[in-house]
Design an enzyme around this catalytic site. Structure first.
Site, short mmCIF file in Angstrom:
data_model
loop_
_atom_site.label_atom_id
_atom_site.label_comp_id
_atom_site.label_asym_id
_atom_site.label_seq_id
_atom_site.Cartn_x
_atom_site.Cartn_y
_atom_site.Cartn_z
N GLY A 51 0.83 -1.20 0.00
CA GLY A 51 0.00 0.00 0.00
C GLY A 51 0.86 1.24 0.00
O GLY A 51 0.84 2.02 -0.94
N THR A 52 1.59 1.45 1.00
CA THR A 52 2.84 2.24 1.03
C THR A 52 2.85 3.73 1.06
O THR A 52 2.02 4.42 0.48
CB THR A 52 3.69 1.86 -0.21
OG1 THR A 52 3.92 0.47 -0.18
CG2 THR A 52 5.02 2.56 -0.18
N THR A 53 3.86 4.19 1.78
CA THR A 53 4.37 5.55 1.58
C THR A 53 5.88 5.44 1.48
O THR A 53 6.52 4.86 2.35
CB THR A 53 4.04 6.45 2.79
OG1 THR A 53 2.71 6.22 3.21
CG2 THR A 53 4.24 7.90 2.44
#
Lengths: 234, 323
Positions: A32-34
Site C-alpha cells: 500500500g505504502t508511503t
C-alpha cells in the site's frame, strides 16, 4: 500513485457463493505504502513504511521496502509486491552485470534507466511505482533521486514521494523542503513526513525504515511505533 | 506473455555494448507486447501500444483463461456451476526457533463445501534439508513443489553442495511470477542450510517475505493471532512445537476450511522429524448404539437353495494404499 491494483477477474469466478476460503486470501499482495527520497549535499536519505496488505489483511507488518540494487544504489518499492520484487531482481542482475563490464561502480542514472526500460515496456501488465536513489561519482560525488511512477516515466527530482500515502504529504513536503538541508535535517523531514502519512493512510503503517546513502556507505535505521514523531495531541 | 517469460529468460541474454549509451545490455530481443494479454487493467493510453503485430514467441498463453471465464458465465446463467477445483482450505504455518524450523499444517482438503480428503499431507519435500507447506489449489501446490524439488536436486548435483533455502525461494517465486497468479499456490517454505534456519512465505503472484514466523491459508488469521501473542525469538524445540501445534489448532477449530489432524515437521541441522500426525485433534466418534440385529429377529417362512456351478479362472489380490 493511487491505491493498489485489484486482482485480475478471470480466475476468480469459481463458485464464490460456496467459498470456504475467504476473499482476501485470493487478493494480490500489494505494498500500500508511503515511500520518500530526499537529496542532500553528499548523498540521499530514503524512507518507507513497512506494511504489505492483501485486501484488508496485513500480510507483513515489518516489510523492508528499501531494496539494495547495488552497493550505493537503493530503490523504494510501491505497488504490487510481486511485480516490484521481480523488477528489482531483474535490475539488480542487469546492473551487476553492467558494473562488472565497466569495472566501475554504476551510475544512479543507469539504474533508473533500467527500471524505466522494464516499467515502460511492460506498463500494461505491471503495477509498480519506484523511487531510485543513491550516490555516485558524478559531479564530484552527489546523491541523486529518480522517480519512476506507474506507466514508466523517468524524472529526476531533488525530493520525491510515492505510494498510496503520498497524497497526504505533498503539502508538507512542498512547504518544508528547502535545498541545502543537512543529512540530519533530511532524516528528520523524512521521518516526520512518513509518520504523518502513516497516520492518515490505511494502507501504510508499521515501522519507519530509514537509510542514508553517501560515499562512506549505507546507514540503516528503524523507528518503531513509540519512537515516531508525534503530531496530534488527542 | 512478453512480461512473465522474458523477464527471466537469461539464456537468451545477448550481451551487446552500445556505443555512447549508458544502458546495460537490453532485455532479450523480440520480446512481445501482446495486446491479448491486456487482461484486467483499463488501458487509458492507447498511444502506448504499438500497432506492429509480431509472431508469438514462447511464454505461457493466457487465451484459455478468457474462454474459461466465458464458459463459467454461461453455465451460471443456465443455473449449474462448473466443478470446483479441490482446494486445501488450510491452515499452515512456520516458526524459526533456536536450532531450526518448525513447520505445521492441518490435513483437510475441500471441494466446495465437502471435505474431499480427511487426511491429506500438506507438508511437501523439497530437499533433505528443506520442506514446504502448501495452501490454495491442491494440484498446484503439489506439482509446483515437485517441479522445484526436482530442479533443486539437479542444481545440487551440479554445485556439489547442499541446497540453500534462498535458492528454493527464488526458483518458486520466479515460477509463480511467470504464471501471473494463475497457479494458486500459497507456500510456507522453511529449511536449514549452511547459513542457518530460514523461513519464507510465498504468495501466488510471486511475492515473498522472509520472516521469523508466518501463517498462510484460510485459517491464517486464527494461527497468526496465536503467534502474535506467544512468539519469542530463540525458543526451545518443545516450546516451538507446542506453539505451532496451538496455532494450527486455532485454525482447525475456528476456520471451516481447516480440520482433522495436525502435522508437524521439525528441521534442524542434519536432522528432519516428519511427525504425521503429531496430534489427532479430531478423532472420529464412537457410536453408542448398534443397528445390527440378532439372527432370528425376522422369522423365516420358506428357504430354497440353488447351487451355482462357477469355475475360478484367475485370482489376484491388490492391496489398497490406505496410508
Amino acid at each position: 500513485m493511487a491505491a493498489a491494483a485489484m486482482v485480475p477477474i478471470f480466475g476468480q469466478n469459481v463458485s464464490d457463493k460456496y467459498d470456504l476460503v475467504p476473499d482476501w486470501t485470493s487478493r494480490e499482495v500489494s505494498t500500500g505504502t508511503t515511500i520518500m527520497a530526499v537529496e542532500y549535499d553528499g548523498g540521499v536519505v530514503i524512507g518507507a513504511d513497512s506494511r504489505t496488505t492483501t485486501g484488508a489483511y496485513i500480510a507483513n507488518r515489518v516489510t523492508d521496502k528499501l531494496t539494495p540494487i547495488h552497493d550505493r544504489i537503493f530503490c523504494c518499492r510501491s505497488g504490487s509486491a510481486a511485480d516490484t520484487q521481480a523488477i528489482a531482481d531483474v535490475v539488480t542482475y542487469q546492473l551487476g552485470f553492467h558494473s562488472i563490464e565497466l569495472d566501475e561502480p554504476p551510475l544512479v542514472e543507469t539504474a533508473a534507466n533500467l527500471f524505466k526500460a522494464s516499467c515502460y515496456r511492460y506498463r500494461e501488465e505491471l503495477t509498480a511505482g519506484i523511487l531510485v536513489a543513491g550516490w555516485d561519482r558524478r559531479k564530484g560525488g552527489t546523491g541523486t533521486v529518480y522517480c519512476v511512477p506507474i506507466g514508466g516515466m523517468l524524472v529526476r527530482q531533488p525530493v520525491s514521494v510515492g505510494g498510496s500515502g503520498s497524497s497526504y504529504i505533498y503539502g508538507f513536503m512542498d512547504s518544508n523542503y528547502k535545498p541545502g538541508l543537512s543529512k540530519d535535517q533530511c532524516l528528520e523531514l523524512t521521518a516526520a513526513a512518513l509518520s504523518l502519512a502513516m497516520e492518515r493512510d490505511g494502507s501504510s503503517g508499521g515501522v519507519v525504515r530509514l537509510a542514508s546513502i553517501s560515499e562512506e556507505g549505507v546507514e540503516r535505521r528503524v523507528l518503531l511505533g513509540n519512537q515516531l514523531p508525534k503530531f496530534s495531541t488527542h | 506473455m512478453g512480461l512473465s517469460s522474458h523477464f527471466f529468460s537469461y539464456e537468451n541474454h545477448n550481451v551487446r555494448l552500445y556505443k555512447g549509451s549508458t544502458n546495460a545490455a537490453p532485455l532479450p530481443a523480440a520480446s512481445i507486447t501482446s495486446f491479448t494479454s491486456r487482461k484486467h487493467k483499463p488501458s487509458f493510453n492507447k498511444m502506448a501500444t504499438l500497432t506492429v503485430s509480431r509472431p508469438l514467441f514462447g511464454g505461457f498463453s493466457f487465451e484459455n483463461c478468457k474462454r474459461n471465464a466465458l464458459l463459467e458465465g454461461e453455465a451460471n446463467k443456465v443455473g449449474c456451476s462448473l466443478p470446483a477445483a479441490r482446494k486445501t482450505g488450510t491452515t499452515i504455518c512456520g516458526v524459526v526457533f533456536k536450532d531450526g524450523i518448525v513447520l505445521g499444517a492441518d490435513t483437510r482438503a475441500t471441494e466446495g463445501m465437502i471435505v474431499a480428503d480427511k487426511n491429506c499431507s500438506k507438508i511437501h519435500y523439497i530437499s533433505p534439508n528443506i520442506y514446504c507447506c502448501g495452501a490454495g489449489t491442491a494440484a498446484d501446490t503439489e506439482m509446483t513443489t515437485q517441479i522445484i524439488s526436482s530442479n533443486l536436486e539437479l542444481h545440487a548435483l551440479s554445485t556439489g553442495r547442499l541446497p540453500r533455502v534462498a535458492t528454493a525461494n527464488r526458483m518458486l517465486k520466479q515460477m509463480l511470477f511467470r504464471y501471473q497468479g494463475y497457479i494458486g499456490a500459497a507456500l510456507v517454505l522453511g529449511g536449514v542450510d549452511c547459513n542457518g534456519p530460514h523461513l519464507y512465505s510465498i504468495y501466488p503472484h510471486g511475492s515473498t517475505d522472509k520472516l521469523p514466523y508466518v501463517t498462510m491459508g484460510s485459517g491464517s488469521l486464527a494461527a497468526m493471532a496465536v503467534f502474535e501473542d506467544r512468539y519469542k525469538p530463540d525458543m526451545e524445540e518443545e516450546d516451538a512445537k507446542r506453539l505451532v501445534r496451538d496455532a494450527i489448532a486455532a485454525g482447525i477449530f475456528n476456520d471451516l476450511g481447516s480440520g482433522s489432524n495436525i502435522d508437524l515437521c521439525v528441521i534442524t541441522k542434519g536432522k528432519v522429524d516428519y511427525i504425521r500426525p503429531h496430534d489427532e485433534a479430531n478423532k472420529k466418534g464412537v457410536r453408542t448404539g448398534d443397528y445390527k440385529y440378532k439372527r432370528g429377529t425376522t422369522g423365516v417362512l420358506t428357504k430354497a437353495v440353488t447351487p451355482l456351478a462357477l469355475e475360478v479362472v484367475e485370482e489376484t489380490v491388490q492391496t489398497m494404499d490406505t496410508s
